[in-house]
Write a protein that holds these residues in place. Structure first.
Motif, PDB file in Angstrom:
ATOM      1  N   ALA A  81       4.383  -9.816   1.520  1.00 34.08           N
ATOM      2  CA  ALA A  81       5.612  -9.067   1.810  1.00 34.08           C
ATOM      3  C   ALA A  81       5.735  -7.855   0.902  1.00 34.08           C
ATOM      4  N   ILE A  82       6.306  -6.777   1.458  1.00 32.23           N
ATOM      5  CA  ILE A  82       6.569  -5.537   0.715  1.00 32.23           C
ATOM      6  C   ILE A  82       8.077  -5.315   0.691  1.00 32.23           C
ATOM      7  N   LEU A  83       8.648  -5.240  -0.501  1.00 31.72           N
ATOM      8  CA  LEU A  83      10.076  -4.958  -0.662  1.00 31.72           C
ATOM      9  C   LEU A  83      10.207  -3.771  -1.610  1.00 31.72           C
ATOM     10  N   LEU A  84      10.063  -2.577  -1.054  1.00 32.80           N
ATOM     11  CA  LEU A  84      10.074  -1.338  -1.824  1.00 32.80           C
ATOM     12  C   LEU A  84      10.923  -0.300  -1.105  1.00 32.80           C
ATOM     13  N   MET A  85      11.550   0.570  -1.885  1.00 30.69           N
ATOM     14  CA  MET A  85      12.125   1.775  -1.309  1.00 30.69           C
ATOM     15  C   MET A  85      10.963   2.702  -0.935  1.00 30.69           C
ATOM     16  N   ASN A  86      11.226   3.692  -0.080  1.00 30.93           N
ATOM     17  CA  ASN A  86      10.176   4.652   0.239  1.00 30.93           C
ATOM     18  C   ASN A  86       9.620   5.263  -1.036  1.00 30.93           C
ATOM     19  N   CYS A  87       8.317   5.233  -1.171  1.00 29.58           N
ATOM     20  CA  CYS A  87       7.668   5.790  -2.364  1.00 29.58           C
ATOM     21  C   CYS A  87       6.191   6.012  -2.046  1.00 29.58           C
ATOM     22  N   LEU A  88       5.507   6.693  -2.949  1.00 28.14           N
ATOM     23  CA  LEU A  88       4.097   7.027  -2.736  1.00 28.14           C
ATOM     24  C   LEU A  88       3.209   5.780  -2.741  1.00 28.14           C
ATOM     25  N   GLU A  89       3.676   4.699  -3.351  1.00 29.21           N
ATOM     26  CA  GLU A  89       2.887   3.469  -3.417  1.00 29.21           C
ATOM     27  C   GLU A  89       2.944   2.657  -2.120  1.00 29.21           C
ATOM     28  N   TRP A  90       3.970   2.902  -1.295  1.00 27.21           N
ATOM     29  CA  TRP A  90       4.261   2.018  -0.165  1.00 27.21           C
ATOM     30  C   TRP A  90       3.068   1.885   0.795  1.00 27.21           C
ATOM     31  N   LEU A  91       2.591   3.009   1.307  1.00 27.96           N
ATOM     32  CA  LEU A  91       1.539   2.950   2.330  1.00 27.96           C
ATOM     33  C   LEU A  91       0.192   2.486   1.784  1.00 27.96           C
ATOM     34  N   PRO A  92      -0.243   2.899   0.580  1.00 23.22           N
ATOM     35  CA  PRO A  92      -1.479   2.310   0.042  1.00 23.22           C
ATOM     36  C   PRO A  92      -1.386   0.786  -0.112  1.00 23.22           C
ATOM     37  N   ILE A  93      -0.221   0.274  -0.497  1.00 28.30           N
ATOM     38  CA  ILE A  93      -0.059  -1.182  -0.592  1.00 28.30           C
ATOM     39  C   ILE A  93      -0.171  -1.812   0.789  1.00 28.30           C
ATOM     40  N   TYR A  94       0.482  -1.220   1.774  1.00 26.50           N
ATOM     41  CA  TYR A  94       0.443  -1.722   3.154  1.00 26.50           C
ATOM     42  C   TYR A  94      -1.000  -1.798   3.646  1.00 26.50           C
ATOM     43  N   PHE A  95      -1.754  -0.722   3.444  1.00 33.12           N
ATOM     44  CA  PHE A  95      -3.134  -0.695   3.911  1.00 33.12           C
ATOM     45  C   PHE A  95      -4.033  -1.608   3.090  1.00 33.12           C
ATOM     46  N   GLY A  96      -3.730  -1.777   1.816  1.00 32.15           N
ATOM     47  CA  GLY A  96      -4.484  -2.726   1.003  1.00 32.15           C
ATOM     48  C   GLY A  96      -4.350  -4.143   1.536  1.00 32.15           C
ATOM     49  N   ILE A  97      -3.140  -4.491   1.951  1.00 28.38           N
ATOM     50  CA  ILE A  97      -2.916  -5.816   2.539  1.00 28.38           C
ATOM     51  C   ILE A  97      -3.744  -5.964   3.815  1.00 28.38           C
ATOM     52  N   LEU A  98      -3.689  -4.944   4.685  1.00 31.23           N
ATOM     53  CA  LEU A  98      -4.436  -5.013   5.940  1.00 31.23           C
ATOM     54  C   LEU A  98      -5.937  -5.138   5.702  1.00 31.23           C
ATOM     55  N   LYS A  99      -6.439  -4.501   4.665  1.00 32.60           N
ATOM     56  CA  LYS A  99      -7.883  -4.537   4.392  1.00 32.60           C
ATOM     57  C   LYS A  99      -8.366  -5.931   3.999  1.00 32.60           C
ATOM     58  N   THR A 100      -7.483  -6.788   3.520  1.00 32.09           N
ATOM     59  CA  THR A 100      -7.885  -8.163   3.190  1.00 32.09           C
ATOM     60  C   THR A 100      -7.948  -9.045   4.429  1.00 32.09           C
ATOM     61  N   GLY A 101      -7.388  -8.556   5.550  1.00 31.71           N
ATOM     62  CA  GLY A 101      -7.243  -9.405   6.725  1.00 31.71           C
ATOM     63  C   GLY A 101      -5.953 -10.189   6.706  1.00 31.71           C
ATOM     64  N   ALA A 102      -5.189 -10.045   5.638  1.00 35.56           N
ATOM     65  CA  ALA A 102      -3.874 -10.684   5.561  1.00 35.56           C
ATOM     66  C   ALA A 102      -2.877  -9.899   6.405  1.00 35.56           C
ATOM     67  N   LEU A 103      -1.683 -10.465   6.570  1.00 37.13           N
ATOM     68  CA  LEU A 103      -0.625  -9.816   7.335  1.00 37.13           C
ATOM     69  C   LEU A 103       0.342  -9.120   6.388  1.00 37.13           C
ATOM     70  N   ALA A 104       0.641  -7.863   6.662  1.00 33.24           N
ATOM     71  CA  ALA A 104       1.672  -7.147   5.908  1.00 33.24           C
ATOM     72  C   ALA A 104       3.037  -7.555   6.460  1.00 33.24           C
ATOM     73  N   VAL A 105       3.982  -7.797   5.554  1.00 32.10           N
ATOM     74  CA  VAL A 105       5.322  -8.245   5.952  1.00 32.10           C
ATOM     75  C   VAL A 105       6.354  -7.309   5.311  1.00 32.10           C
ATOM     76  N   PRO A 106       6.623  -6.133   5.921  1.00 33.33           N
ATOM     77  CA  PRO A 106       7.617  -5.212   5.355  1.00 33.33           C
ATOM     78  C   PRO A 106       9.018  -5.796   5.462  1.00 33.33           C
ATOM     79  N   MET A 107       9.827  -5.601   4.402  1.00 31.27           N
ATOM     80  CA  MET A 107      11.166  -6.181   4.358  1.00 31.27           C
ATOM     81  C   MET A 107      12.221  -5.099   4.181  1.00 31.27           C
ATOM     82  N   ASN A 108      13.330  -5.297   4.849  1.00 29.16           N
ATOM     83  CA  ASN A 108      14.463  -4.370   4.840  1.00 29.16           C
ATOM     84  C   ASN A 108      15.038  -4.268   3.425  1.00 29.16           C
TER      85      ASN A 108
END
Length: 544
Positions: A81-108
């Motif tokens: 899960a990702i619980l972040l405000m919009n920031c430069l780290e957000w999308l690299p973290i999202y794609f890092g999760i996808l690269k493992t084959g895991a599921l990204a779970v963005p949270m409001n």
């Protein structure tokens, strides 16, 4: 092809080109920092007014995230899960999760502590990556969630109950983990907006994400030279899926933190933005600021801005008419979608169809759409029915909820819950949410129709219509009206304006106050119903 391969391609073909820019207008000192090598973004650098990363560094950071997660036992099919405000780290973290084959779970980012806990449990999340804005909320529930989950903290001054993401990631390999990912593999869990209670967990595969990128580029013709300004929250499918057009072309995108007419125009000017996605309130604020002379177009470089598009909510025709008066050269588009259809684009107006402003449009690239009766049969042209859509972006299911999935997906068609009608040219117009229909004296009233009518009144900034209990009629329509700043208006003025409506559609009650909207621009009607004591009535009606 999974979208992680697009990132790898951009890193190879455009390694030194800027991929992402973060602008933080709250930081007065205009310090800037650029990463063009292997170094990690350090916590103290987050206090710069402007930060950017290249495609090479973006990919390198995603690889570090992936390798960190793999080193901690995260495997294909796990959830992060990702619980972040919009920031430069957000999308690299999202794609890092996808690269493992895991599921990204963005949270409001508006979730309170109990909603965070609920969504972590609903999605069976294994890791939570969170930022400084959420320390207090996580601390409330940490004893209940940390035994089963790894907690990574992104930012300075790491709390004792979490691990320091920055330090740990900096020691991980920047090489790709080389995990095979197929289009049919699960990719992400998104949560519904929660406007009808606790959110549902919406499961999408990699094919959905890739189709969203193709849809966005097809609809808006992005090229490598386009610069996309992203303001809405990245946890929502809308913002991220529009950004995927930039990923597909290798173009630059700008994340703007905080939003005022001045900061939007300043960022468009300084960064050379060509495409801007706005929510209705932001567009209205820009027009009001221009009307009052608070901002002046001649102070900014805006000639390159070619497209303004709006999604997430119905768009008043009067707003676009006024917008074109200030920006006559702009293309305009509106996109309809929901998280279950991987965000915007299953229906869209099309930049060539501005004469149809008011419609949500026609089926999007690769999508089908129909309007049907309660039995699933197509209704006659011009009649109201439920909008259903079909395409490669339909969700796999509601995670661990077979009953809700079966109610929503039938023979591959996604039942949106939105009532709509189609004109003689095949353009679809939203009428209302199925659950929001007001039954007054045996007549069906569709709040969106009344809201669209009232939004044409020049003194009104925002409007929401809900049903209130009435002893004689069962329900009456009540209009909650937010006026433009420094504007006076009476009930009688509203009532006189509404004389153009059929008598049964006219609001029977007028309430002047602020209209609450969530982070993605949707009217928070459950909150309004609770405020005006109509919640139980609506719940009973929905169950009938």
């Amino acid at each position: 092809m999974p979208i992680t391969e697009l990132l790898e391609r951009n890193a190879r073909e455009f390694p030194k080109d800027i991929a992402l820019v973060e602008i933080n207008p709250e930081i007065q000192e205009k310090r800037r920092v650029t990463w063009r090598d292997y170094e990690l973004i350090q916590p103290d650098a987050r206090h710069h007014y402007r930060r950017d990363i290249t495609w090479h560094v973006f990919n390198e950071k995603a690889n570090r995230v992936a390798n960190l997660l793999i080193s901690r036992g995260i495997r294909k099919g796990d959830k992060v899960a990702i619980l972040l405000m919009n920031c430069l780290e957000w999308l690299p973290i999202y794609f890092g999760i996808l690269k493992t084959g895991a599921l990204a779970v963005p949270m409001n980012f508006r979730f309170d502590a109990q909603e965070i806990k609920y969504c972590l449990e609903l999605s069976e999340t294994d890791v939570l990556i969170f930022g400084p804005e959420f320390v207090g909320r996580i601390e409330e529930i940490v004893d209940e969630i940390d035994e089963k989950r790894i907690l990574f903290y992104v930012g300075g001054d790491c709390p004792t109950f979490a691990e320091d993401y920055d330090k740990l990631a900096s020691n991980c390999s920047s090489l790709s983990p080389e995990i095979e990912i197929k289009d049919s593999d699960d990719a992400a869990i998104y949560f519904s907006s929660g406007t009808t209670g606790f959110p549902k967990a919406i499961l999408h595969n990699h094919e959905s994400l890739m189709h969203a990128a193709k849809v966005e580029q097809n609809h808006h013709g992005q090229t490598k030279d386009d610069v996309f300004l992203c303001i809405p929250p990245l946890y929502h499918t809308g913002a991220k899926m529009h950004w995927l057009g930039s990923l597909l072309t290798g173009g630059k995108a700008v994340l703007l933190k905080g939003v005022t007419p001045k900061t939007i125009l300043e960022t468009v000017s300084n960064e050379g933005c060509t495409i801007v996605w706005l929510l209705v309130p932001w567009a209205q604020d820009i027009l009001l600021a221009l009307d009052r002379g608070e901002v002046k177009l001649e102070d900014y470089k805006l000639d390159q801005w070619r497209l303004m598009h709006i999604g997430a909510q119905p768009v008043p025709q009067s707003l676009i008419k006024r917008w074109k008066e200030y920006f006559p050269h702009h293309q305009y588009d509106t996109n309809y979608g929901l998280s279950e259809s991987i965000g915007p684009g299953c229906v869209h107006l099309g930049v060539e169809n501005i004469n149809k402003v008011g419609a949500i449009g026609i089926p999007g690239y690769g999508w089908e759409a129909k309007i049907v009766d309660p039995e699933g049969n197509p209704v006659e042209q011009g009649s109201v029915g439920e909008l259903i859509v079909k395409g490669p972006g339909v969700m796999t299911c509601y995670y661990n909820d077979e009953k809700a999935t079966a109610e929503t997906i039938k023979d591959g068609w996604l039942y949106t819950g939105d009532m709509a009608e189609m004109d003689e040219d095949g353009f679809i117009y939203l009428v209302d949410r199925k659950k929001d229909v007001i039954i007054s004296g045996g007549e069906n009233l569709y709040p969106v129709q009344i809201e669209n009518f009232l939004s044409k009144f020049p003194k009104i900034k925002d409007v929401a219509v809900i049903g209130l209990a009435d002893e004689r009629l069962g329900e009456i329509a009540a209009a909650i009206i937010e006026l433009n700043p420094d504007t006076e208006c009476t009930e009688q003025e509203i009532n006189d304006f509404c004389k153009e409506l059929p008598r049964y559609k006219r609001p029977k009650k007028i309430i002047f106050t602020k209209v609450p909207r969530n982070a993605t621009g949707k009217i928070e009607k459950p909150k309004l119903r609770e405020m005006y004591h109509s919640s139980n009535l609506v719940d009973a009606q929905n169950k009938a």
